[in-house]
Scaffold this motif. Structure first.
Motif, short mmCIF file in Angstrom:
data_model
loop_
_atom_site.label_atom_id
_atom_site.label_comp_id
_atom_site.label_asym_id
_atom_site.label_seq_id
_atom_site.Cartn_x
_atom_site.Cartn_y
_atom_site.Cartn_z
N ALA A 116 48.26 31.16 41.24
CA ALA A 116 46.91 30.84 41.73
C ALA A 116 46.87 29.36 42.11
N GLN A 117 47.24 29.09 43.36
CA GLN A 117 47.36 27.71 43.82
C GLN A 117 46.64 27.56 45.16
N HIS A 124 36.57 28.33 41.75
CA HIS A 124 37.65 29.19 41.27
C HIS A 124 38.63 28.40 40.40
N ALA A 125 38.86 28.89 39.20
CA ALA A 125 39.85 28.28 38.32
C ALA A 125 41.24 28.69 38.80
N ASP A 126 42.03 27.71 39.26
CA ASP A 126 43.39 28.02 39.72
C ASP A 126 44.40 27.21 38.92
N GLN A 157 42.92 39.75 40.35
CA GLN A 157 42.62 39.79 38.92
C GLN A 157 43.80 39.30 38.08
N HIS A 158 45.00 39.43 38.60
CA HIS A 158 46.22 39.02 37.89
C HIS A 158 46.99 38.02 38.75
N LEU A 159 47.77 37.17 38.11
CA LEU A 159 48.46 36.11 38.84
C LEU A 159 49.39 36.65 39.92
N TYR A 160 50.05 37.78 39.67
CA TYR A 160 50.98 38.30 40.67
C TYR A 160 50.27 38.81 41.92
N GLU A 161 48.94 39.01 41.83
CA GLU A 161 48.19 39.48 42.98
C GLU A 161 47.89 38.36 43.98
#
Length: 335
Positions: free
Chosen positions: A100-101, A147-149, A76-80
């Motif tokens: 998110a890559q 998925h939007a990354d 849910q969050h970028l750090y995850e």
């Protein structure tokens, strides 16, 4: 002058991974950069390829708990997300980042499979095998095909053709190593059919699209030619290739000109078998290669001034690859 191989070795860490550049800003380990940096060693009789992948496997083992969570629950969050960059000890950096890559994970899986195919001892044990299987499920969990990354350039979140294509390539490649639902691959292909030749809904032409030709080879010849023509016409400049129009990174009245764009274009033409075009981009690469061989990340837009990320490991590796391809072609023609 140091050889390109010697230059890469200056950025190689004791653990086998590579920093992106010895510069202050880039002296970190990116998954994507490492995978591209060791491509010249895939067919060479040395251990640099497998040692780099062993380092990345160790990284994934350290954060296996995170991968486990996100094989069933979307981040849910970028750090995850599986982080994109690490310190020299392969430890996460506690700083907000566009993690998110999906393309980096797809590229890693593709690289593992290529290593196995070329007889490299990339997989050390069952634990490495399990990591491959979990990364496959990670991509399925995030539904990479829609998925939007952050994409290859670590910027705005949207569905990127280059990210989707890397995942398609990676999942296809590791089918010999892991159970990959064919539906996941087909959904990615359907997304590519919808997006191409655009990179995303906001970017019609993007340097990252070259990855669909080399190394991933997930487009047919007609689409490859279309992408190459659009990149050359819209993005090619005197000292490199801009990433996309209106790119603000190192913008100085014009977009920054990325040096590895020239050898990357050359490698794409090699894959298509057009050695005249490959030689053309080898010549262009040599025209911007400093006397010491330390290819910069980029030249600041419209100037002959490189930025501080010099040399860029990924760019040096691309130059090595194209040089080897062009030289080998010359030998075969002479023979």
């Amino acid at each position: 002058m140091k050889s390109l191989h010697q230059i890469l070795d200056t950025m190689r860490l004791p653990n086998g991974a590579y920093v992106a550049s010895p510069s202050r800003d880039y002296s970190y380990v990116w998954i994507r950069d490492v995978c591209y940096t060791v491509l010249p060693y895939l067919t060479q009789p040395c251990d640099r390829y497998e040692r780099a992948y062993h380092a990345l496997f160790d990284l994934f083992r350290r954060y296996e708990w995170k991968i486990d969570i996100h094989t069933t629950k979307k981040p849910q969050h970028l750090y995850e997300y599986i982080h994109a960059r690490y310190d020299k000890n392969l430890v996460e950096i506690d700083q907000p980042w566009g993690h998110a890559q999906n393309d980096a994970i797809g590229l890693f899986l593709w690289g593992v499979a290529q290593g196995v195919r070329h007889g490299k001892p990339v997989l050390r044990d069952q634990n490495d095998q399990v990591i491959v299987e979990k990364l496959v499920r990670y991509l399925g969990c995030v539904e990479y095909w829609q998925h939007a990354d952050n994409g290859m350039w670590e910027e705005n979140m949207e569905v990127h053709a280059s990210s989707v294509g890397a995942c398609v390539s990676g999942l296809q490649a590791v089918r010999l190593l892991a159970d990959v639902p064919l539906e996941w691959i087909e959904r990615g292909k359907q997304t590519l059919q919808r997006l191409l030749p655009f990179e995303s809904d906001t970017k019609e032409v993007d340097l990252a699209l070259l990855s669909l030709i080399y190394p991933h080879q997930v487009v047919d010849r007609q689409m490859a030619h279309t992408i190459l023509e659009r990149v050359a016409e819209g993005l090619e400049r005197k000292r490199g290739v801009i990433r996309y129009k209106n790119d603000q990174y190192y913008y100085a009245g014009a977009e920054a000109e990325w040096c590895f764009g020239f050898p990357w274009l050359g490698l794409c033409w090699c894959w298509l078998g057009d050695h005249r075009q490959a030689q053309k981009y080898m010549d262009k690469t040599c025209s911007i290669l400093p006397a010491d061989g330390c290819l910069p990340e980029l030249y600041i837009g419209g100037t002959d001034c490189p930025n501080g990320n010099t040399p860029l490991a990924w760019g040096v590796a691309m130059t090595m690859l194209l040089l080897n391809q062009v030289q080998n072609q010359g030998l075969s023609q002479a023979g």
